[in-house]
Every structure is written in structure tokens, then in C-alpha cells.
Scaffold this active site. Structure first.
Site, PDB file in Angstrom:
ATOM      1  N   THR A 132      18.268  -6.520   7.923  1.00 45.87           N
ATOM      2  CA  THR A 132      18.160  -7.137   6.606  1.00 45.87           C
ATOM      3  C   THR A 132      19.380  -6.819   5.754  1.00 45.87           C
ATOM      4  OG1 THR A 132      16.906  -6.993   4.539  1.00 45.87           O
ATOM      5  CG2 THR A 132      16.794  -5.079   5.952  1.00 45.87           C
ATOM      6  N   ASP A 133      19.615  -7.656   4.735  1.00 49.76           N
ATOM      7  CA  ASP A 133      20.703  -7.347   3.788  1.00 49.76           C
ATOM      8  C   ASP A 133      20.326  -6.162   2.891  1.00 49.76           C
ATOM      9  OD1 ASP A 133      18.781  -8.605   2.186  1.00 49.76           O
ATOM     10  OD2 ASP A 133      20.122 -10.149   1.410  1.00 49.76           O
ATOM     11  N   GLU A 134      19.021  -5.794   2.851  1.00 53.83           N
ATOM     12  CA  GLU A 134      18.596  -4.728   1.932  1.00 53.83           C
ATOM     13  C   GLU A 134      19.189  -3.370   2.287  1.00 53.83           C
ATOM     14  OE1 GLU A 134      14.632  -4.521   0.559  1.00 53.83           O
ATOM     15  OE2 GLU A 134      14.369  -6.682   0.560  1.00 53.83           O
ATOM     16  N   TYR A 158      11.272   0.805   2.764  1.00 56.12           N
ATOM     17  CA  TYR A 158      11.470  -0.272   3.749  1.00 56.12           C
ATOM     18  C   TYR A 158      12.921  -0.315   4.201  1.00 56.12           C
ATOM     19  CZ  TYR A 158      12.649  -4.970   5.373  1.00 56.12           C
ATOM     20  OH  TYR A 158      13.167  -6.026   6.097  1.00 56.12           O
ATOM     21  N   LYS A 162      14.701   0.407   7.884  1.00 52.98           N
ATOM     22  CA  LYS A 162      15.497  -0.584   8.624  1.00 52.98           C
ATOM     23  C   LYS A 162      16.900  -0.025   8.887  1.00 52.98           C
ATOM     24  CE  LYS A 162      14.583  -4.341   9.622  1.00 52.98           C
ATOM     25  NZ  LYS A 162      13.923  -4.914  10.852  1.00 52.98           N
ATOM     26  N   ARG A 222      18.247 -12.934  -5.567  1.00 55.44           N
ATOM     27  CA  ARG A 222      18.163 -12.925  -4.110  1.00 55.44           C
ATOM     28  C   ARG A 222      18.931 -14.147  -3.586  1.00 55.44           C
ATOM     29  NH1 ARG A 222      16.841  -8.608  -5.371  1.00 55.44           N
ATOM     30  NH2 ARG A 222      15.021  -7.368  -4.798  1.00 55.44           N
TER      31      ARG A 222
HETATM   32  P1  NAD Z   1       6.383 -10.322   9.144  1.00 56.86           P
HETATM   33  O1  NAD Z   1       5.880  -9.164   8.363  1.00 56.86           O
HETATM   34  O2  NAD Z   1       5.981 -11.696   8.759  1.00 56.86           O
HETATM   35  O3  NAD Z   1       5.991 -10.140  10.688  1.00 56.86           O
HETATM   36  C1  NAD Z   1       6.169  -8.933  11.363  1.00 56.86           C
HETATM   37  C2  NAD Z   1       5.505  -9.079  12.719  1.00 56.86           C
HETATM   38  O4  NAD Z   1       5.705  -7.839  13.438  1.00 56.86           O
HETATM   39  C3  NAD Z   1       4.003  -9.298  12.646  1.00 56.86           C
HETATM   40  O5  NAD Z   1       3.606 -10.307  13.543  1.00 56.86           O
HETATM   41  C4  NAD Z   1       3.398  -7.947  13.065  1.00 56.86           C
HETATM   42  O6  NAD Z   1       2.125  -8.043  13.671  1.00 56.86           O
HETATM   43  C5  NAD Z   1       4.464  -7.437  14.019  1.00 56.86           C
HETATM   44  N1  NAD Z   1       4.453  -5.973  14.130  1.00 56.86           N
HETATM   45  C6  NAD Z   1       4.421  -5.063  13.128  1.00 56.86           C
HETATM   46  N2  NAD Z   1       4.403  -3.814  13.627  1.00 56.86           N
HETATM   47  C7  NAD Z   1       4.426  -3.932  14.979  1.00 56.86           C
HETATM   48  C8  NAD Z   1       4.418  -3.018  16.049  1.00 56.86           C
HETATM   49  N3  NAD Z   1       4.381  -1.690  15.822  1.00 56.86           N
HETATM   50  N4  NAD Z   1       4.447  -3.486  17.315  1.00 56.86           N
HETATM   51  C9  NAD Z   1       4.470  -4.825  17.572  1.00 56.86           C
HETATM   52  N5  NAD Z   1       4.463  -5.740  16.585  1.00 56.86           N
HETATM   53  C10 NAD Z   1       4.440  -5.326  15.303  1.00 56.86           C
HETATM   54  O7  NAD Z   1       7.973 -10.170   9.168  1.00 56.86           O
HETATM   55  P2  NAD Z   1       9.110 -11.271   9.032  1.00 56.86           P
HETATM   56  O8  NAD Z   1       9.272 -11.636   7.620  1.00 56.86           O
HETATM   57  O9  NAD Z   1       8.865 -12.317  10.049  1.00 56.86           O
HETATM   58  O10 NAD Z   1      10.387 -10.385   9.449  1.00 56.86           O
HETATM   59  C11 NAD Z   1      10.811 -10.325  10.811  1.00 56.86           C
HETATM   60  C12 NAD Z   1      12.030  -9.416  10.887  1.00 56.86           C
HETATM   61  O11 NAD Z   1      13.059  -9.918  10.042  1.00 56.86           O
HETATM   62  C13 NAD Z   1      11.769  -7.981  10.410  1.00 56.86           C
HETATM   63  O12 NAD Z   1      12.444  -7.108  11.255  1.00 56.86           O
HETATM   64  C14 NAD Z   1      12.342  -7.944   9.007  1.00 56.86           C
HETATM   65  O13 NAD Z   1      12.775  -6.655   8.668  1.00 56.86           O
HETATM   66  C15 NAD Z   1      13.501  -8.915   9.145  1.00 56.86           C
HETATM   67  N6  NAD Z   1      13.873  -9.591   7.900  1.00 56.86           N
HETATM   68  C16 NAD Z   1      12.976 -10.365   7.220  1.00 56.86           C
HETATM   69  C17 NAD Z   1      13.394 -11.059   6.075  1.00 56.86           C
HETATM   70  C18 NAD Z   1      12.457 -11.944   5.294  1.00 56.86           C
HETATM   71  O14 NAD Z   1      12.880 -12.473   4.260  1.00 56.86           O
HETATM   72  N7  NAD Z   1      11.236 -12.159   5.719  1.00 56.86           N
HETATM   73  C19 NAD Z   1      14.711 -10.940   5.625  1.00 56.86           C
HETATM   74  C20 NAD Z   1      15.571 -10.075   6.313  1.00 56.86           C
HETATM   75  C21 NAD Z   1      15.162  -9.436   7.472  1.00 56.86           C
HETATM   76  O1  DAU Z   2      16.507  -9.397   1.466  1.00 53.83           O
HETATM   77  C1  DAU Z   2      15.784  -9.463   2.670  1.00 53.83           C
HETATM   78  C2  DAU Z   2      14.378  -8.952   2.449  1.00 53.83           C
HETATM   79  O2  DAU Z   2      13.697  -9.940   1.705  1.00 53.83           O
HETATM   80  C3  DAU Z   2      13.630  -8.641   3.741  1.00 53.83           C
HETATM   81  O3  DAU Z   2      14.302  -7.633   4.435  1.00 53.83           O
HETATM   82  C4  DAU Z   2      12.191  -8.233   3.436  1.00 53.83           C
HETATM   83  O4  DAU Z   2      11.475  -8.035   4.634  1.00 53.83           O
HETATM   84  C5  DAU Z   2      11.540  -9.333   2.635  1.00 53.83           C
HETATM   85  O5  DAU Z   2      10.236  -8.940   2.270  1.00 53.83           O
HETATM   86  C6  DAU Z   2      12.366  -9.640   1.387  1.00 53.83           C
HETATM   87  O6  DAU Z   2      12.324  -8.533   0.454  1.00 53.83           O
HETATM   88  P1  DAU Z   2      12.169  -8.786  -1.119  1.00 53.83           P
HETATM   89  O7  DAU Z   2      11.599  -7.589  -1.732  1.00 53.83           O
HETATM   90  O8  DAU Z   2      13.433  -9.344  -1.700  1.00 53.83           O
HETATM   91  O9  DAU Z   2      11.105 -10.000  -1.062  1.00 53.83           O
HETATM   92  P2  DAU Z   2       9.801 -10.320  -1.918  1.00 53.83           P
HETATM   93  O10 DAU Z   2       9.370 -11.696  -1.539  1.00 53.83           O
HETATM   94  O11 DAU Z   2       8.796  -9.231  -1.890  1.00 53.83           O
HETATM   95  O12 DAU Z   2      10.404 -10.376  -3.412  1.00 53.83           O
HETATM   96  C7  DAU Z   2      11.468 -11.269  -3.753  1.00 53.83           C
HETATM   97  C8  DAU Z   2      11.811 -11.009  -5.215  1.00 53.83           C
HETATM   98  O13 DAU Z   2      10.722 -11.421  -6.035  1.00 53.83           O
HETATM   99  C9  DAU Z   2      12.035  -9.534  -5.518  1.00 53.83           C
HETATM  100  O14 DAU Z   2      13.076  -9.406  -6.466  1.00 53.83           O
HETATM  101  C10 DAU Z   2      10.707  -9.088  -6.141  1.00 53.83           C
HETATM  102  C11 DAU Z   2      10.197 -10.342  -6.813  1.00 53.83           C
HETATM  103  N1  DAU Z   2       8.727 -10.488  -6.846  1.00 53.83           N
HETATM  104  C12 DAU Z   2       8.043 -10.334  -5.685  1.00 53.83           C
HETATM  105  C13 DAU Z   2       6.673 -10.447  -5.677  1.00 53.83           C
HETATM  106  C14 DAU Z   2       5.906 -10.277  -4.385  1.00 53.83           C
HETATM  107  C15 DAU Z   2       8.085 -10.790  -8.032  1.00 53.83           C
HETATM  108  O15 DAU Z   2       8.741 -10.945  -9.097  1.00 53.83           O
HETATM  109  N2  DAU Z   2       6.728 -10.898  -8.022  1.00 53.83           N
HETATM  110  C16 DAU Z   2       5.986 -10.736  -6.904  1.00 53.83           C
HETATM  111  O16 DAU Z   2       4.731 -10.834  -6.971  1.00 53.83           O
END
Ligand code: NAD
Ligand code: DAU
Length: 375
Positions: A132-134, A158, A162, A222
């Protein structure tokens, strides 16, 4: 065959569906089905012999050993993780267990498997780690976007977990030669996203007539990446990425949270107008997330120059697709929000919403005026 971890989650499942829509190479999908894993998303692959689903935890070394030996994957795409920042603040141990220990376990098994490969099979094997970019921490308003050389500065449990997993992947490349690649992507959005994340949370709550809880002053930024664009980038990294390299993947869509919610409300108003008023009337400023990173932004020029990838969707086109997908799939949403999800919403939002009037007053004061003036 590809081995996908976390393929029942949002991005992993989108990748599996996308992959199998475009080619015949089978997928072994290993997922523990945490609260975020959802087999409903993969319903269209039921009885499809190209999709082998195994309900397993990436911490279970024995099962992983058996799966590698039996299916002999040519590549691993590692999506499985605990992913929600707010949950990491309340239960960080789960994040260390899956993101750090789980990734380490998977690396160990992949290394042992790769070691006994020979010839082309060994040379062509890939381990793609989805990060992730985080991990780069928060950017100042005028700072240039993150490059692959930006120093790590994770700020939440988190992102710290990562970052730790990224370091393990790097070390396995450097020390053992495992052909690993790491990608850092920005905030994804699109179909099948669990409605704890901002866009689907706001969308489903807007339709239900509930308050839209914007954290703090809503001016956190974001960089939004449509999940279909992310899948295309991952295909390019798998096919042409150089082992040992990292690639940043972003949508070129820097937006404040308030902008995102307002744009979403405007789209909803156009596609499914409210009988009275505007969805934006539901916006409520609530207590901020502790340690909330102010801004993320990605410089994706490396992947563009090296691998020829760039996002195809603008935020407006990606959001339109997303809104229409959620409107067209009420059953998928309802099965989630009628379950354990309610407990999370109550836990994370009840107190925040109770103090909503107070925070709305602060947020609609100086900072929100500034925001309006800058538009
Ligand atoms: P998600 O939370 O929607 O899904 C995660 C999946 O992993 C689920 O299906 C869960 O059951 C599975 N999982 C969790 N723990 C596990 C374990 N111990 N063994 C096997 N499976 C397990 O996540 P996502 O949003 O699809 O993110 C996928 C990947 O991308 C992650 O590595 C996350 O850090 C990265 N990522 C996500 C975002 C985003 O915006 N969603 C952005 C940047 C990076
Ligand atoms: O940047 C990549 C990341 O983006 C991934 O690595 C994470 O897995 C993914 O969850 C996401 O993290 P964020 O914390 O940026 O995403 P989230 O959707 O939780 O929140 C996006 C922005 O919105 C953040 O600044 C917090 C804000 N927010 C979020 C929620 C859930 C609100 O203002 N209200 C809310 O209820």
C-alpha cells in the site's frame, strides 16, 4: 496456475474474476474467509474448473506446503491481509498475525517450493506482494507524490504491519534470491468493496437515508484508483515486472474526502434522485480517526515508463460504474449489512455520530469555508 491469497476479498476477487474472464490459466484461491472474505462475490465461478477455492489461513504452513506441492503454481499474488485502518486501531494484534506472521509463513513456503524448481520453471516463478501507499506515511500539502524511493514512515498499526511485510519480502529477494516484486497502490474503489471502506460505506448509507460520517474536517486527501485499473496494472507487473523491483500504482485522482462524498452524492442524485432534498444533506462531520494521515498521492511514472500501464478511468467514470454496480446489486450489499457488519458500525460510529453536531460546527467553520473557497 496462479496461486492467489485473499481472493475472496475486494481486490483479490476482482483480480480473479478479471483474470478468468480474459484467459484460461486456472487460479488456486486461498482465503481464510475473514469478515471481509465473501464467496458471494465469486458466485459466477461456481462449478468453473479453472477456479479452485481453498478455505485456509496463510498462517497454516502445513496446508500451504501441501497446496504448493499439489498445484505447482508458476506465480503467487499475495493479497490476503487485514486491511481496515480503523479496525487496526482497535485490534492491532490481528494485523500483526496476518500481515506480518502470515506473510512470513507464505514466504517460507514459497521459498522452499521455489528452491526445488529447476530450469525455466525456476527462472519464471514470481512472487507478487500487494502492498500500500500508506507505508510511506503522510504527505505535506505541497510535497511531491510518493515515488518508489520515498522513505518508509508508517503511522497506523495497519501500515506498520504492511511495512513489516514489505521488509520481509525485500529480505527474501535480497538474501535468498526469491523472484519477488512489491507493488504500492493507492485507495482502490469499485465493485464488491466491503462497505466499511469510505466509498461503499457512504454509498450504502446515503441510500438508506443515514448520516454520512466524514472524519474531522473532511480535507484529508487520497488518490483514488479504480479497481479494474489496478487489476490491469497487476497483470503488467506479473508479465513484465522485474524481480526485486517495486512499483507504485495510483489513479492520478487526488481528492479531499469531502469532495469525494459530495461527488458521490451528486452522482446518486442524478442516477437515483431522492424524493425530497439532496443526499449531500446527510453529510455529518464526526470525530476524527486517531493518527489520521492527511494526504497520500502516488507518482506512477515508473510503471508507466517501464511497463506501459496507466489508469484508463477518470474518477468520474470509475465512480459512475461503481455507483451503478451498487445500485444493481442490492442483494450482495444486503447480505453483508444484515450480518455481523452491524456490530462494527455500531462500535465505530455510535459515539462519533453522537458528537456529530459538535464536529459539524467545527468543520463547517473555518476549514470548510476554506475548502469551498478553494473550489
Ligand atoms: P479485503 O479486506 O477486502 O480482503 C482481504 C481478504 O484477505 C479477505 O478475503 C480475507 O478473508 C482474506 N484474509 C485475511 N486474513 C487472511 C489470512 N490470515 N489467511 C488467508 N486469507 C486471509 O482487502 P482488499 O481491500 O481487497 O486488499 C487486498 C490487498 O491490497 C491487501 O494486502 C491490502 O493491504 C492491499 N491494498 C488495499 C487497498 C485498498 O484500497 N483496498 C489499497 C492498497 C493496498
Ligand atoms: O491508501 C491505501 C489504503 O487505502 C489501503 O492500504 C487500505 O487497505 C484501505 O483501507 C485504504 O485506507 P484508508 O484509511 O485511506 O481508507 P478508508 O476507506 O478507510 O478511508 C478513506 C478516507 O476516508 C480516510 O481519509 C478516512 C475517511 N473516512 C473513512 C471512513 C470509513 C471518513 O471520513 N469516514 C468514514 O466513515
Amino acid at each position: 496456475m496462479l496461486l492467489i491469497t485473499g481472493g475472496a476479498g475486494f481486490i483479490g476477487a476482482n483480480f480473479v474474476l478479471d483474470w478468468l474472464a480474459g484467459c484460461s490459466e486456472p487460479v488456486l484461491n486461498v482465503d481464510k474467509l475473514s469478515y471481509a472474505g465473501n464467496l458471494d462475490t465469486l458466485r459466477s465461478l461456481h462449478n468453473d474448473p479453472r477456479h479452485v477455492f481453498v478455505h485456509a489461513d496463510i498462517n497454516d504452513r502445513e496446508t500451504l506446503n501441501r497446496l504448493f506441492a499439489q498445484h505447482r503454481p508458476r506465480a503467487v499474488l499475495h493479497f490476503a491481509a487485514e486491511t481496515h485502518v480503523d479496525r487496526s486501531i482497535h485490534r492491532p494484534a490481528d494485523f500483526v498475525q496476518t500481515n506480518v506472521v502470515g506473510t512470513f509463513t507464505l514466504l517460507e513456503v514459497a521459498r522452499a517450493y521455489w528452491n526445488q524448481l529447476t530450469g525455466e520453471n525456476k527462472a519464471q516463478f514470481r512472487f507478487v506482494h500487494i502492498s500500500t501507499d500508506e507505508v510511506y506515511g503522510a504527505l505535506a500539502p505541497d510535497a511531491p507524490p510518493f515515488t518508489e524511493n520515498t522513505a518508509y514512515a508508517p503511522n497506523s498499526p495497519y501500515s506498520a504491519s504492511k511495512a513489516a511485510s514489505d521488509h520481509c519480502v525485500r529480505a527474501y529477494r535480497h538474501t535468498y534470491g526469491l523472484p519477488a516484486l512489491t507493488i504500492h497502490c493507492s485507495n482502490n474503489y469499485g465493485s464488491y468493496q466491503f462497505p466499511e471502506k469510505m466509498i461503499p460505506l457512504m454509498l450504502t448509507r446515503a441510500l438508506a437515508g443515514k448520516p454520512l460520517p466524514v472524519y474531522g474536517d473532511g480535507l484529508h486527501i487520497r488518490d483514488w484508483l479504480y479497481v479494474g485499473d489496478h487489476c490491469a496494472a497487476l497483470r503488467a507487473v506479473l508479465a513484465r515486472g522485474r524481480p526485486g523491483e517495486t512499483y507504485n500504482i495510483g489513479g492520478c485522482n487526488e481528492k479531499t474526502n469531502l469532495d469525494v462524498v459530495q461527488t458521490l452524492c451528486t452522482a446518486l442524485n442524478r442516477i437515483k434522485p431522492k424524493p425530497r432534498g439532496h443526499y449531500a444533506d446527510q453529510i455529518t462531520f464526526v470525530a476524527d480517526r486517531p493518527g489520521h494521515d492527511r494526504r497520500y498521492a502516488i507518482n506512477a511514472s515508473k510503471i508507466e515508463h517501464e511497463l506501459g500501464w496507466r489508469p484508463a478511468e477518470t474518477f468520474e467514470t470509475g465512480l459512475e460504474k461503481t455507483v451503478r454496480w451498487y445500485l444493481d446489486h442490492p442483494d450482495w450489499v444486503n447480505r453483508i449489512i444484515s450480518g455481523d457488519y452491524r456490530n462494527w458500525v455500531e462500535f465505530n460510529y455510535t459515539q462519533r455520530l453522537a458528537s456529530g453536531a459538535f464536529f459539524s460546527e467545527i468543520a463547517t467553520g473555518a476549514s470548510a469555508k476554506r475548502h469551498r473557497a478553494s473550489r
